[in-house]
Design an enzyme around this catalytic site. Structure first.
Site, mmCIF file in Angstrom:
data_model
loop_
_atom_site.group_PDB
_atom_site.id
_atom_site.type_symbol
_atom_site.label_atom_id
_atom_site.label_comp_id
_atom_site.label_asym_id
_atom_site.label_seq_id
_atom_site.Cartn_x
_atom_site.Cartn_y
_atom_site.Cartn_z
ATOM 1 N N ASP A 95 -11.428 18.847 -7.388
ATOM 2 C CA ASP A 95 -11.027 20.158 -7.015
ATOM 3 C C ASP A 95 -10.577 20.887 -5.662
ATOM 4 O O ASP A 95 -10.785 21.829 -5.006
ATOM 5 C CB ASP A 95 -12.466 20.949 -6.811
ATOM 6 C CG ASP A 95 -12.524 22.218 -7.153
ATOM 7 O OD1 ASP A 95 -11.480 22.970 -7.986
ATOM 8 O OD2 ASP A 95 -13.638 23.015 -7.047
ATOM 9 N N GLY B 94 -16.026 34.070 -4.829
ATOM 10 C CA GLY B 94 -15.044 34.730 -4.078
ATOM 11 C C GLY B 94 -14.533 33.841 -2.795
ATOM 12 O O GLY B 94 -13.533 33.612 -2.456
ATOM 13 N N ASN B 95 -15.692 33.529 -2.677
ATOM 14 C CA ASN B 95 -16.322 31.946 -1.621
ATOM 15 C C ASN B 95 -14.872 31.355 -1.860
ATOM 16 O O ASN B 95 -14.564 30.448 -0.789
ATOM 17 C CB ASN B 95 -17.201 31.566 -0.800
ATOM 18 C CG ASN B 95 -17.959 32.916 0.099
ATOM 19 O OD1 ASN B 95 -19.250 33.679 -0.112
ATOM 20 N ND2 ASN B 95 -16.852 33.083 1.404
ATOM 21 N N SER B 96 -14.984 30.750 -3.333
ATOM 22 C CA SER B 96 -14.711 29.472 -3.189
ATOM 23 C C SER B 96 -12.979 29.223 -2.599
ATOM 24 O O SER B 96 -12.423 30.226 -2.588
ATOM 25 C CB SER B 96 -13.699 29.086 -4.534
ATOM 26 O OG SER B 96 -15.402 28.971 -5.721
ATOM 27 N N HIS C 113 -10.366 24.734 -8.756
ATOM 28 C CA HIS C 113 -10.182 25.687 -9.702
ATOM 29 C C HIS C 113 -9.883 27.809 -9.463
ATOM 30 O O HIS C 113 -10.176 28.590 -10.191
ATOM 31 C CB HIS C 113 -11.934 25.764 -10.050
ATOM 32 C CG HIS C 113 -12.785 26.466 -9.186
ATOM 33 N ND1 HIS C 113 -13.606 25.801 -7.648
ATOM 34 C CD2 HIS C 113 -12.971 27.976 -8.855
ATOM 35 C CE1 HIS C 113 -14.410 26.608 -7.258
ATOM 36 N NE2 HIS C 113 -13.927 27.735 -8.346
#
Length: 220
Positions: free
Chosen positions: A128, A200-202, A96
């Site tokens: 993902d 933003g950690n994704s 994502h």
């Protein structure tokens, strides 16, 4: 479940001032960060969004008569994180983070502020996961992959990522639970941590005390 099928983490938000702080003596955070930080990357993806100016009935008159373009294209940036997995420039992140992206740029913490364009090698929406590749070089520091089967509830962990564009932010906590089901598809089997995770950690890594990546930070 081996690491390759348990990369996704369900991450609970930090609810109190003390949440995310591991018990004293269980993990040497400064030494661990020094060991792994250069293998964590910040990712900026740009997606081209096409927008129509008017509904089809109105545009036929106004746009054809005056010669005005019917639509415009704007760039929509998104921020995420990732980590290097080998010396050939391969990087793992969340799907994502880069989904439908026309451009992907990767930023390294190598002391030279190196940034490189990345190619999307493959993606898997169900799990993902996305695999990127950049040009090999001294900017790469591959991370060691761990085994999520061996993770224990209560184990101390740290997360490093790019929350809100604040690069290489470190947060710490514990594994709060395993095998969480949150309705996210056929591979819905998450680790949960109380380490603070934000947009933003994704795509960034979650490390155990040995500096091994035991999962990818995916959801708040």
């Amino acid at each position: 479940m081996p690491f390759r099928t348990a990369l996704i983490l369900m991450l609970a938000p930090c609810l109190t001032a003390l949440a995310g702080t591991p018990p004293p003596g269980t993990i040497n955070i400064p030494d661990l960060v020094e060991k792994v930080d250069k293998g964590v990357v910040n990712i900026q993806a740009v997606t081209l969004i096409r927008e129509r100016f008017a509904d089809p009935l109105a545009e036929q008159f106004f746009f054809q008569f005056y010669g005005v373009p019917r639509e415009r294209v704007r760039k929509q940036p998104s921020l995420g994180s990732g980590f290097v997995i080998d010396e050939n420039g391969f990087i793992l992140t969340n799907n994502h983070v880069v989904e439908r992206a026309s451009e992907v740029e990767v930023f390294f913490n190598d002391g030279k502020r190196t940034s490189l364009k990345a190619k999307i090698i493959g993606t898997d929406k169900k799990s993902d996961i996305a695999l990127l590749q950049v040009k090999p070089g001294s900017h790469l520091q591959p991370m060691e992959l761990g085994n999520s089967d061996l993770v224990k509830v209560g184990e101390s962990v740290i997360a490093i990522g790019n929350p809100f564009g604040l690069s290489h932010t470190v947060t710490a906590g514990i594994i709060s639970a395993k095998n969480r089901v949150i309705g996210q598809g056929p591979f819905d089997n998450f680790l949960q941590t109380d380490a603070s995770i934000n947009p933003g950690n994704s795509g960034g890594p979650l490390f155990n005390a040995k500096g091994e990546v035991i999962g990818i930070n995916t959801a708040i």
